[in-house]
Each structure stands twice: as C-alpha cells, then as structure tokens.
Design a protein around this motif. Structure first.
Motif, PDB file in Angstrom:
ATOM      1  N   UNK A 118     151.532 -40.512  20.218  1.00 56.41           N
ATOM      2  CA  UNK A 118     150.300 -39.731  20.081  1.00 56.41           C
ATOM      3  C   UNK A 118     150.532 -38.497  19.218  1.00 56.41           C
ATOM      4  N   UNK A 119     151.629 -37.798  19.497  1.00 57.34           N
ATOM      5  CA  UNK A 119     151.925 -36.574  18.746  1.00 57.34           C
ATOM      6  C   UNK A 119     152.129 -36.867  17.263  1.00 57.34           C
ATOM      7  N   UNK A 120     152.789 -37.977  16.964  1.00 57.23           N
ATOM      8  CA  UNK A 120     153.032 -38.322  15.557  1.00 57.23           C
ATOM      9  C   UNK A 120     151.748 -38.789  14.882  1.00 57.23           C
ATOM     10  N   UNK A 121     151.100 -39.781  15.479  1.00 61.32           N
ATOM     11  CA  UNK A 121     149.926 -40.393  14.831  1.00 61.32           C
ATOM     12  C   UNK A 121     148.708 -39.481  14.839  1.00 61.32           C
ATOM     13  N   UNK A 122     148.388 -38.940  16.002  1.00 57.75           N
ATOM     14  CA  UNK A 122     147.125 -38.213  16.152  1.00 57.75           C
ATOM     15  C   UNK A 122     147.232 -36.734  15.821  1.00 57.75           C
ATOM     16  N   UNK A 123     148.453 -36.195  15.911  1.00 57.88           N
ATOM     17  CA  UNK A 123     148.610 -34.772  15.599  1.00 57.88           C
ATOM     18  C   UNK A 123     149.235 -34.562  14.225  1.00 57.88           C
ATOM     19  N   UNK A 124     150.467 -35.019  14.019  1.00 56.89           N
ATOM     20  CA  UNK A 124     151.167 -34.726  12.767  1.00 56.89           C
ATOM     21  C   UNK A 124     150.539 -35.420  11.566  1.00 56.89           C
ATOM     22  N   UNK A 125     150.070 -36.656  11.728  1.00 59.67           N
ATOM     23  CA  UNK A 125     149.533 -37.406  10.590  1.00 59.67           C
ATOM     24  C   UNK A 125     148.033 -37.184  10.420  1.00 59.67           C
ATOM     25  N   UNK A 126     147.268 -37.269  11.492  1.00 61.87           N
ATOM     26  CA  UNK A 126     145.806 -37.197  11.364  1.00 61.87           C
ATOM     27  C   UNK A 126     145.276 -35.764  11.450  1.00 61.87           C
ATOM     28  N   UNK A 127     145.693 -35.027  12.466  1.00 54.75           N
ATOM     29  CA  UNK A 127     145.073 -33.741  12.754  1.00 54.75           C
ATOM     30  C   UNK A 127     145.640 -32.592  11.908  1.00 54.75           C
ATOM     31  N   UNK A 128     146.953 -32.553  11.763  1.00 54.40           N
ATOM     32  CA  UNK A 128     147.593 -31.359  11.210  1.00 54.40           C
ATOM     33  C   UNK A 128     147.774 -31.388   9.705  1.00 54.40           C
ATOM     34  N   UNK A 129     147.385 -32.443   9.065  1.00 57.18           N
ATOM     35  CA  UNK A 129     147.608 -32.524   7.625  1.00 57.18           C
ATOM     36  C   UNK A 129     146.333 -32.929   6.906  1.00 57.18           C
ATOM     37  N   UNK A 130     145.224 -32.309   7.267  1.00 50.32           N
ATOM     38  CA  UNK A 130     143.995 -32.535   6.552  1.00 50.32           C
ATOM     39  C   UNK A 130     143.986 -31.664   5.287  1.00 50.32           C
ATOM     40  N   UNK A 131     143.112 -32.014   4.378  1.00 55.21           N
ATOM     41  CA  UNK A 131     143.141 -31.370   3.061  1.00 55.21           C
ATOM     42  C   UNK A 131     142.900 -29.873   3.136  1.00 55.21           C
ATOM     43  N   UNK A 132     141.953 -29.448   3.960  1.00 54.18           N
ATOM     44  CA  UNK A 132     141.559 -28.037   3.966  1.00 54.18           C
ATOM     45  C   UNK A 132     141.972 -27.306   5.236  1.00 54.18           C
ATOM     46  N   UNK A 133     142.821 -27.930   6.062  1.00 56.67           N
ATOM     47  CA  UNK A 133     143.255 -27.246   7.281  1.00 56.67           C
ATOM     48  C   UNK A 133     144.698 -27.612   7.554  1.00 56.67           C
ATOM     49  N   UNK A 134     145.570 -26.608   7.600  1.00 60.18           N
ATOM     50  CA  UNK A 134     146.992 -26.820   7.763  1.00 60.18           C
ATOM     51  C   UNK A 134     147.510 -25.983   8.934  1.00 60.18           C
ATOM     52  N   UNK A 135     147.416 -26.497  10.150  1.00 57.59           N
ATOM     53  CA  UNK A 135     147.857 -25.705  11.303  1.00 57.59           C
ATOM     54  C   UNK A 135     149.366 -25.737  11.547  1.00 57.59           C
ATOM     55  N   UNK A 136     150.091 -26.652  10.871  1.00 56.23           N
ATOM     56  CA  UNK A 136     151.538 -26.764  11.051  1.00 56.23           C
ATOM     57  C   UNK A 136     152.172 -27.123   9.708  1.00 56.23           C
TER      58      UNK A 136
END
Length: 362
Positions: A118-136
């Motif tokens: 979940x952390x890899x797929x839903x957080x690191x790949x999908x959530x945290x690396x969007x074009x206009x939002x970089x939380x990590x």
C-alpha cells in the motif's frame, strides 16, 4: 496506455528547466537509513546503500495521515486507538506493526506485506509523485565498495562508519541541491536517522551538519545534531518513526530489485510493487552526441523528486572520490563532466515468478 506517472509531452532537460522560477524558502525534515555491505551475485561486488526522505514541513501531517490510513487495509480509515475506529475490522493490533523490510515475512496475518505494498503503490507512486504536488522527496545512493580503495578510509575497525559518514553528507547535500535548487533559502528543522551503529561514531551525529553549514550559505539546519529514533513507533512513541519505516521499506524494495537476494514471497512482492517506478528512475543517461541527459525519467513526475544513483562507475582512489563528491554535492547538474563516476543504469535482476518465459512452450 502509459503509466499515470509519465507525462505526455516529452522534453529535453534544457527545456524542462528553462522556465523555473526562483522561490523564497522551503522548510524540511529529513529521515534516513542504510543497508550495509550486501553482495551482488552476478559479479560478487560489495555494496552499501544510503537513503534519505526529504519531507516539507507543510506536508508532514498530511503524509502521516495518508501513511496511517493505509495501515487500515480493509477500510482505509486509521485511528491510533481501535475503540475510536468507526469500523471494527478485527485486525487493528496486527496492522499497528512496524513496517520493516527485513522482517516482512514474519508479519502476523500478512499485515506487514499488505501495508508495505500500500505504501509503495498508493503513497510513493500514486499520491506523492503527482505533477503539481510533491509531499516527499527521495534520494538513494548505492556505493560499490569494490571499486574503492577502502584502506584509504582508515583502519578496518570502524572503516564502514567512516565511509558512511562521508557519503551520508553527500546524500544530504546532493539531495538538497538537486531537489530544491530553485529556493533562495532551505531550512532543515531536524535530521532523523534510524537507531544503529552510527550512534557510536564520534563524528556522525554532528559532523555532516557542521560541514554542510560551512559549505553552503543558503542551507540552514536548525538543530546541530542528528536525532536517532527507533523505527518502531510503538517503542519510540514518536510519529516520525513512520517515515523511518518508509525509507527502510524503499531501500529494501530497491535492494531486492537490484540484487534479487531472497526467495521470500513477501519481499519479492514488495520489490515487484516498486519495480515499475525503479525502471523509470534508472532510465537516464547522457546522449553520446550532445550534452543532454535523456530517458523516461526526464519526462516523468519522478524528475527532481525521486532519485537513485550509484558510485563509482570504475575503480577510484581517494582524491578522485572526494573530487567527485564535491561535484555531486555542490552542483548536481545534468551537465556534469563526461568523466563523472555517478551513474544510474543498473540491471534489475528481480523477475516476476508468476510470468513464465517461452521455454515452457518448447
């Protein structure tokens, strides 16, 4: 159909960076961990990996909420106390576990591997690396110790810690300058590291911070010592432990992809979850006909957000190593010298056991 982290308009690096604007200030925390002395089976080379997560302060609570909600495998709505959960799943205690790559196969009820994916797929790949939002932001450096004259780093006892101390500073400074080069000021509130042998090194807790302060006027580190915390949030009582678990997991997933060291199903599944992202991260090289870097990395949302690099490409003496580290830490540009010994193209050895090759048909 292209993956959701690939932009549709390819550009050269020069075009990507041409319209950047100088920004005022960013405030960060850093979370770090390592993998010490592992062998690569194809050539018996010995490797060390250092990883750091850079978390902007304004995204810290957001990230923690996302990570914790992904612990609730069934409902995605986590509360620290099970009695406060709106849905009683019956697996709260199992899910409230330390996510540690080394111990994934020991997890109760398969909770650890599920949360890790979940952390890899839903957080690191999908959530945290969007074009206009970089939380990590993620920086990993793999060191080929077999290409270094290790005797030049001092006596055998404590040598690995001396090596780690020097390269850890490069991971910090290189990441700061690469990810946040457009900021006039970079403030780091605190640097965290997983508890380990680094605590016993006389220089490690303060020396990287001291040297970065001397070498850069735009970087300010508010606390003059690294804070060591237990990665298990149940033991430390600190929410920051979740980030230590995350960097440990990404280091482990990178390791299993590049070394394929384990037959454990749980570890292979975590590596396979990260493999599509790693494939993009490693697809970057210098065009032999011009000075541009090219590859799918530069057209992806990972660009200047996640980075995995390796050093050195060839056998080097100590003076050569330190010269290269200065370039890496101070400049970190795509137009580094041709003789630069940082590189990105490593083969991914991990294969999906569920995918049969054509030999079975003959």
């Amino acid at each position: 159909m292209e993956s959701n982290y690939i932009n549709q308009t390819p550009k050269k690096w020069g075009e990507l960076s041409a319209n950047t604007k100088t920004k005022d200030e960013i405030k960060l925390e850093v979370y770090s961990d390592e993998i010490n002395r592992v062998k690569l089976s194809i050539d018996n080379s010995v490797w060390m990996y250092i990883g750091a997560l850079f978390v902007p302060i304004n995204f810290k609570d957001y990230c923690l909420t996302k990570l914790n909600n992904l612990r609730c495998v069934k409902y995605g709505n986590w509360h620290d106390e099970e009695s406060e959960c709106p849905q009683q799943c019956g697996f709260h205690e199992d899910n409230d576990t330390e996510i540690h790559y080394k111990n994934l196969h020991k997890s109760k009820s398969d909770a650890g591997p599920k949360i890790a994916k979940n952390w890899i797929n839903k957080f690191m790949i999908q959530e945290s690396c969007q074009k206009h939002r970089k939380p990590v932001y993620l920086n990993i450096l793999g060191l080929n110790l077999s290409n270094m004259n290790l005797e030049l780093f001092g006596e055998n006892k404590g040598r690995d810690l001396t090596i780690y101390n020097r390269f850890y500073r490069s991971v910090l400074k290189g990441g700061i300058n690469y990810f946040f080069r457009d900021y006039r000021r970079i403030t780091i509130r605190q640097i965290y590291h997983d508890k380990g042998s680094q605590e016993t090194h006389e220089l490690f807790s303060w020396h990287p911070i001291y040297r970065i302060g001397l070498e850069s006027e735009k970087i300010k580190i508010e606390r003059d010592e690294i804070e060591f915390i237990d990665s298990d949030h149940r033991k430390s009582g600190k929410k920051e432990s979740h980030f230590i678990q995350l960097i440990d997991l990404i280091l482990g997933a990178t390791y299993v992809c590049l070394h394929n060291p384990s037959d454990r199903r749980e570890k292979k599944e975590v590596g396979l979850a990260f493999k599509p992202a790693l494939t993009v991260l490693l697809d970057r090289k210098k065009n032999p006909n011009n000075n541009y870097m090219e590859g799918s990395y530069y057209h992806s949302n990972y660009y200047r957000t996640y980075q995995i690099s390796f050093f050195p490409k060839k056998k080097m003496e100590l003076d050569e190593i330190f010269n290269q580290l200065d370039v890496y830490g101070n400049q970190m540009t795509e137009n580094m010298r041709i003789e630069d010994n940082f590189y990105y193209d490593r083969p991914i050895l991990l294969t999906d056991p569920s995918q049969r090759d054509l030999t079975g048909w003959f």
